[in-house]
Design a protein around this motif. Structure first.
Motif, PDB file in Angstrom:
ATOM      1  N   PHE A 151      -4.541   1.046  -9.130  1.00  0.00           N
ATOM      2  CA  PHE A 151      -5.369   2.113  -8.560  1.00  0.00           C
ATOM      3  C   PHE A 151      -6.765   1.573  -8.288  1.00  0.00           C
ATOM      4  O   PHE A 151      -7.288   0.752  -9.047  1.00  0.00           O
ATOM      5  CB  PHE A 151      -5.452   3.309  -9.521  1.00  0.00           C
ATOM      6  CG  PHE A 151      -4.197   4.123  -9.555  1.00  0.00           C
ATOM      7  CD1 PHE A 151      -4.030   5.192  -8.681  1.00  0.00           C
ATOM      8  CD2 PHE A 151      -3.180   3.817 -10.445  1.00  0.00           C
ATOM      9  CE1 PHE A 151      -2.866   5.957  -8.701  1.00  0.00           C
ATOM     10  CE2 PHE A 151      -2.010   4.568 -10.472  1.00  0.00           C
ATOM     11  CZ  PHE A 151      -1.860   5.635  -9.592  1.00  0.00           C
ATOM     12  N   TYR A 152      -7.375   2.073  -7.222  1.00  0.00           N
ATOM     13  CA  TYR A 152      -8.708   1.604  -6.838  1.00  0.00           C
ATOM     14  C   TYR A 152      -9.377   2.649  -5.955  1.00  0.00           C
ATOM     15  O   TYR A 152      -8.736   3.557  -5.433  1.00  0.00           O
ATOM     16  CB  TYR A 152      -8.611   0.280  -6.071  1.00  0.00           C
ATOM     17  CG  TYR A 152      -7.698   0.379  -4.871  1.00  0.00           C
ATOM     18  CD1 TYR A 152      -8.197   0.740  -3.622  1.00  0.00           C
ATOM     19  CD2 TYR A 152      -6.331   0.153  -4.986  1.00  0.00           C
ATOM     20  CE1 TYR A 152      -7.363   0.874  -2.527  1.00  0.00           C
ATOM     21  CE2 TYR A 152      -5.493   0.269  -3.902  1.00  0.00           C
ATOM     22  CZ  TYR A 152      -6.005   0.631  -2.672  1.00  0.00           C
ATOM     23  OH  TYR A 152      -5.178   0.765  -1.590  1.00  0.00           O
ATOM     24  N   TYR A 153     -10.680   2.500  -5.794  1.00  0.00           N
ATOM     25  CA  TYR A 153     -11.437   3.310  -4.850  1.00  0.00           C
ATOM     26  C   TYR A 153     -12.566   2.442  -4.314  1.00  0.00           C
ATOM     27  O   TYR A 153     -13.416   1.988  -5.097  1.00  0.00           O
ATOM     28  CB  TYR A 153     -11.993   4.577  -5.502  1.00  0.00           C
ATOM     29  CG  TYR A 153     -12.785   5.424  -4.554  1.00  0.00           C
ATOM     30  CD1 TYR A 153     -12.149   6.154  -3.554  1.00  0.00           C
ATOM     31  CD2 TYR A 153     -14.170   5.474  -4.620  1.00  0.00           C
ATOM     32  CE1 TYR A 153     -12.871   6.918  -2.661  1.00  0.00           C
ATOM     33  CE2 TYR A 153     -14.901   6.239  -3.733  1.00  0.00           C
ATOM     34  CZ  TYR A 153     -14.241   6.958  -2.752  1.00  0.00           C
ATOM     35  OH  TYR A 153     -14.952   7.711  -1.852  1.00  0.00           O
ATOM     36  N   GLN A 154     -12.541   2.187  -3.043  1.00  0.00           N
ATOM     37  CA  GLN A 154     -13.509   1.308  -2.388  1.00  0.00           C
ATOM     38  C   GLN A 154     -13.569  -0.027  -3.122  1.00  0.00           C
ATOM     39  O   GLN A 154     -12.583  -0.744  -3.149  1.00  0.00           O
ATOM     40  CB  GLN A 154     -14.859   1.997  -2.242  1.00  0.00           C
ATOM     41  CG  GLN A 154     -14.796   3.199  -1.321  1.00  0.00           C
ATOM     42  CD  GLN A 154     -16.099   3.957  -1.226  1.00  0.00           C
ATOM     43  OE1 GLN A 154     -17.072   3.681  -1.906  1.00  0.00           O
ATOM     44  NE2 GLN A 154     -16.102   4.951  -0.351  1.00  0.00           N
ATOM     45  N   HIS A 161     -11.858  -1.177  -8.947  1.00  0.00           N
ATOM     46  CA  HIS A 161     -10.432  -1.404  -9.198  1.00  0.00           C
ATOM     47  C   HIS A 161     -10.133  -1.202 -10.675  1.00  0.00           C
ATOM     48  O   HIS A 161     -10.793  -1.788 -11.533  1.00  0.00           O
ATOM     49  CB  HIS A 161     -10.031  -2.831  -8.809  1.00  0.00           C
ATOM     50  CG  HIS A 161     -10.127  -3.083  -7.347  1.00  0.00           C
ATOM     51  ND1 HIS A 161      -9.049  -2.991  -6.514  1.00  0.00           N
ATOM     52  CD2 HIS A 161     -11.184  -3.394  -6.559  1.00  0.00           C
ATOM     53  CE1 HIS A 161      -9.434  -3.247  -5.276  1.00  0.00           C
ATOM     54  NE2 HIS A 161     -10.730  -3.498  -5.285  1.00  0.00           N
ATOM     55  N   ASN A 195       0.836  -1.195   0.000  1.00  0.00           N
ATOM     56  CA  ASN A 195       0.000   0.000   0.000  1.00  0.00           C
ATOM     57  C   ASN A 195       0.871   1.245   0.000  1.00  0.00           C
ATOM     58  O   ASN A 195       1.722   1.422   0.854  1.00  0.00           O
ATOM     59  CB  ASN A 195      -0.940   0.001   1.208  1.00  0.00           C
ATOM     60  CG  ASN A 195      -1.870   1.182   1.179  1.00  0.00           C
ATOM     61  OD1 ASN A 195      -1.731   2.091   1.978  1.00  0.00           O
ATOM     62  ND2 ASN A 195      -2.782   1.179   0.235  1.00  0.00           N
ATOM     63  N   PRO A 254      -4.019   5.641  -0.066  1.00  0.00           N
ATOM     64  CA  PRO A 254      -5.336   5.016   0.141  1.00  0.00           C
ATOM     65  C   PRO A 254      -6.020   4.545  -1.155  1.00  0.00           C
ATOM     66  O   PRO A 254      -6.956   3.761  -1.107  1.00  0.00           O
ATOM     67  CB  PRO A 254      -6.153   6.125   0.800  1.00  0.00           C
ATOM     68  CG  PRO A 254      -5.160   7.040   1.405  1.00  0.00           C
ATOM     69  CD  PRO A 254      -3.941   6.969   0.535  1.00  0.00           C
ATOM     70  N   ILE A 255      -5.522   5.003  -2.299  1.00  0.00           N
ATOM     71  CA  ILE A 255      -6.115   4.608  -3.584  1.00  0.00           C
ATOM     72  C   ILE A 255      -5.112   3.918  -4.507  1.00  0.00           C
ATOM     73  O   ILE A 255      -5.409   3.658  -5.682  1.00  0.00           O
ATOM     74  CB  ILE A 255      -6.702   5.831  -4.313  1.00  0.00           C
ATOM     75  CG1 ILE A 255      -5.606   6.856  -4.588  1.00  0.00           C
ATOM     76  CG2 ILE A 255      -7.859   6.426  -3.546  1.00  0.00           C
ATOM     77  CD1 ILE A 255      -5.962   7.907  -5.607  1.00  0.00           C
ATOM     78  N   PHE A 256      -3.918   3.593  -4.014  1.00  0.00           N
ATOM     79  CA  PHE A 256      -2.861   3.071  -4.882  1.00  0.00           C
ATOM     80  C   PHE A 256      -2.004   2.040  -4.158  1.00  0.00           C
ATOM     81  O   PHE A 256      -1.517   2.293  -3.060  1.00  0.00           O
ATOM     82  CB  PHE A 256      -1.986   4.226  -5.368  1.00  0.00           C
ATOM     83  CG  PHE A 256      -0.774   3.791  -6.142  1.00  0.00           C
ATOM     84  CD1 PHE A 256      -0.906   3.135  -7.365  1.00  0.00           C
ATOM     85  CD2 PHE A 256       0.487   4.042  -5.657  1.00  0.00           C
ATOM     86  CE1 PHE A 256       0.208   2.739  -8.072  1.00  0.00           C
ATOM     87  CE2 PHE A 256       1.618   3.660  -6.362  1.00  0.00           C
ATOM     88  CZ  PHE A 256       1.467   3.001  -7.581  1.00  0.00           C
TER      89      PHE A 256
END
Length: 167
Positions: free
Chosen positions: A128-131, A134, A42, A45-47
């Motif tokens: 990269f992702y958010y909640q 993906h 990690n 928080p998004i990558f």
């Protein structure tokens, strides 16, 4: 007698391609040596840095096709690489946006082909992702190809606008 800048062709942009290849392969070698398959590091928080193997093309297209796709995508990349090199040779030095785009796309294509030939898959690791959403993992070569394609589109749009102004 010295050659003027405007009469030089775009083969100098092969150096840009070489830089992309070196950065791409160096980053992939680091991943292969330091990150276990599917392991997440990690960063934000998004990558994450996540080593995955892509047996297909963009977004893992045809990744489960049985193996023939390795040679198919390698062949396509080889043809595109030859064409891009020819176009670089034929493109005047003044056409900088085109030459930058050709150089980036060529370097990215060769970087991913090197993976297919050596490993049988492309090493991807930028995730990269958010909640629960993906974006598929990608690599430096993919960034170069995407930026080169975007620059080529921009060049086409600006060229069309320039032709409308002249007409």
């Amino acid at each position: 007698m010295t050659e003027s800048v405007s009469s030089r062709n775009g083969l100098w942009f092969l150096l840009l391609s070489l830089l992309v290849i070196v950065l791409d392969q160096a980053s992939k070698l680091w991943i292969l040596a330091n990150v276990p398959l599917y392991y997440d590091i990690n960063i934000l928080p998004i990558f994450d840095i996540t080593y995955v193997r892509n047996y297909g093309a963009a977004f893992s297209f045809l990744s489960d096709a049985g193996g023939w796709q390795r040679w198919f995508f390698t062949g396509i990349a080889a043809v595109v690489s030859v064409l891009l090199t020819y176009w670089m040779y034929k493109t005047d030095w003044k056409e900088q946006r085109q030459l930058w785009s050709f150089g980036l796309i060529l370097g990215g294509a060769i970087g991913n082909v090197a993976d297919r030939l050596v490993h049988g898959y492309v090493v991807d690791f930028l995730h990269f992702y958010y909640q629960n959403w993906h974006f598929p993992a990608f690599n430096v070569a993919d960034i170069a190809i995407s930026c080169g394609a975007a620059l080529l589109l921009l060049d086409g749009v600006l060229d069309m606008k320039k032709q409308k102004v002249v007409a």
